[in-house]
Design an enzyme around this catalytic site. Structure first.
Site, mmCIF file in Angstrom:
data_model
loop_
_atom_site.group_PDB
_atom_site.id
_atom_site.type_symbol
_atom_site.label_atom_id
_atom_site.label_comp_id
_atom_site.label_asym_id
_atom_site.label_seq_id
_atom_site.Cartn_x
_atom_site.Cartn_y
_atom_site.Cartn_z
ATOM 1 N N ASP A 22 0.785 -1.240 0.000
ATOM 2 C CA ASP A 22 0.000 0.000 0.000
ATOM 3 C C ASP A 22 0.823 1.299 0.000
ATOM 4 O O ASP A 22 1.787 1.423 0.768
ATOM 5 C CB ASP A 22 -0.886 0.067 1.242
ATOM 6 C CG ASP A 22 -1.766 -1.143 1.422
ATOM 7 O OD1 ASP A 22 -1.790 -2.013 0.536
ATOM 8 O OD2 ASP A 22 -2.444 -1.217 2.460
ATOM 9 N N GLU A 197 -10.706 -1.480 4.368
ATOM 10 C CA GLU A 197 -9.293 -1.135 4.469
ATOM 11 C C GLU A 197 -9.059 0.212 3.789
ATOM 12 O O GLU A 197 -9.816 0.634 2.914
ATOM 13 C CB GLU A 197 -8.406 -2.193 3.804
ATOM 14 C CG GLU A 197 -8.409 -3.546 4.478
ATOM 15 C CD GLU A 197 -7.303 -4.453 3.962
ATOM 16 O OE1 GLU A 197 -6.462 -4.857 4.780
ATOM 17 O OE2 GLU A 197 -7.277 -4.744 2.747
#
Length: 467
Positions: A22, A197
């Protein structure tokens, strides 16, 4: 004889070595775009997470900086965000030298307890962790992570949104150290349900005034994944967005779309978030897929994990309602030296290039090499498809080989003339179709570079090279 291909992209960010996922902490400061990222420097697979760090001035060419955050007694360093504390509300710096505050999740690798912590920097490279961590404690709730900080114009303070199971929760603070919960939003009432998320929440101007966008990356329940075999549920992880308002406490879904709204219809764009401290809203996502990223055949090229190019966002009114529209940020100078392509086959002189095309009806764009590998982008009256089923290596992982992963499709947003932008960089293809309303990001792994590009139908295309 087939040659071994080097898959490391030229203008898409990749880590100096080994594993990355990420994007984190994206912030603009002193003329530089900062990108932090989930990083395991020891191996080309996921491990105890650090925050890697890189900067750029043009969003294309990146300078690697030392690792910013390391695991500590609270755990490893999961995803989060950064804010440039211009008013020095935290007291960590001064008005003359405002601190950069990293707000991140501390993940205990033994108990899996997730709590929110902060660190600060005055030179924007070296960070000191706050002695009062965690700043948002957790008594045992699973999946409590990924804080994204933003300015709250209603309360004139900072707010953050973080993932909390099937919801996202909102908190506010006047000093970035003491936080109070103000509200929550449940994904799945409209759109896709599952474990949330990497949320993000921000305003955009429209012809009807300001609207807010809430983006949530989702882990779909295993029993729902692929159930309908459509663009929305075919993968275990997917990102969606909502359009509405923010009342200072929480997000309100005012559009209430009947179908999930996706910021990308491809297989490889997850956990995308925006830069803080920019007037425009610019997003970068992780250009990989949790279902097969750990097996991707890029380790021989020295890395695993890549980011999308930066994309600027706008909200555009369509027949279906407001939708996000994207354009590449940073490629303008390269596009200025483009040249027209003839109908039929054209020779490629690089394996990193861009394409800008006017679509007047239907047509097709194909990249191919002499090994018989090809990628096909097709525009019909009803839909756009990006077909990578014959693009190159595929047997490295069973999900990557699936028909539903190989044939990426989305309904047309614009039925008349429109523009399509394409960037191809070694192993990543980004397509912004229908004036940026229909994006695709897909990974492809040809055994040798594509040598020809074919254009057929009602498409007039111009090509430019990225290096």
């Amino acid at each position: 004889m087939q040659t071994k291909n080097n898959y490391r992209p030229v203008v898409h960010f990749t880590p100096p070595a080994n594993w990355m996922n990420d994007p984190n902490g994206m912030v603009y400061a002193n003329g530089r775009y900062h990108l932090f990222y989930q990083y395991y420097p020891a191996a080309p697979y996921w491990g105890p997470m650090h925050w890697g760090h890189a900067v750029t001035r043009d969003l294309l060419h990146w300078e690697h900086l030392p690792t910013a955050l390391y695991p500590d007694e609270l755990g490893c360093i999961f995803s989060g965000s950064c804010v440039l504390d211009k008013e020095n509300l935290s007291g960590f710096g001064s008005l003359e030298n405002p601190p950069m505050i990293a707000v991140y999740t501390s993940h205990n690798t033994t108990t899996h307890l997730e709590q929110q912590s902060i660190a600060y920097s005055l030179d924007y490279e070296h960070f000191e962790k706050y002695y009062g961590n965690p700043i948002i404690a957790n008594e045992g709730q699973p999946d409590f992570r990924d804080p994204k900080v933003f300015w709250n114009p209603i309360k004139q303070c900072y707010s953050l949104v973080l993932a909390a199971g099937k919801n996202v929760e909102f908190y506010s603070s006047r000093n970035l150290k003491d936080w109070e919960k103000t509200g929550e939003f449940q994904a799945g009432i409209h759109g896709l349900g599952g474990i949330c998320e990497c949320p993000d929440c921000f305003p955009l101007q429209t012809e009807d005034g300001e609207k807010w966008v809430l983006i949530i990356s989702m882990i779909l329940p295993p029993e729902e994944t692929g159930k309908e075999n459509n663009a929305f549920d075919r993968m275990s992880h997917i990102t969606q967005y909502y359009i509405g308002s923010f009342d200072g406490n929480t997000f309100i879904d005012t559009e209430k779309s009947d179908i999930p709204l996706l910021p990308d219809f491809g297989t490889d764009n997850y956990a995308a978030v925006t830069f803080q401290n920019l007037d425009e809203k610019v997003m970068i996502g992780w250009a990989d897929n949790w279902d097969y990223a750990a097996q991707a055949p890029t380790a021989d090229s020295g890395f695993r994990g890549k980011m999308t190019l930066a994309r600027e966002m706008k909200l555009v009114k369509t027949e279906q309602g407001y939708r996000l529209s994207f354009s590449f940020k940073g490629t303008e100078a390269l596009e200025a030296v483009s040249f027209p392509l003839a109908q039929g086959d054209n020779r490629l002189h690089s394996d990193t290039f861009g394409l800008k095309a006017a679509v007047k009806g239907t047509g097709k764009i194909v990249f191919r090499n002499s090994s018989g590998e090809f990628v096909e982008i097709t525009v019909t009256e009803e839909e756009i498809t990006v077909d990578r089923r014959h693009a190159g290596q595929s047997s490295f992982q069973q999900d990557y080989e699936k028909e539903s992963y190989g044939l990426n499709r989305a309904p047309r947003q614009l039925r008349d003339s429109s523009e399509i932008e394409i960037i191809f960089d070694k192993c990543i293809l980004e397509v912004l179709a229908d004036n940026g309303l229909t994006p695709f990001t897909v990974s492809v792994f040809p055994l040798q570079p594509y040598e020809k590009i074919g254009v057929t139908g009602d498409i007039q295309a111009k090509l430019f090279y990225l290096c």
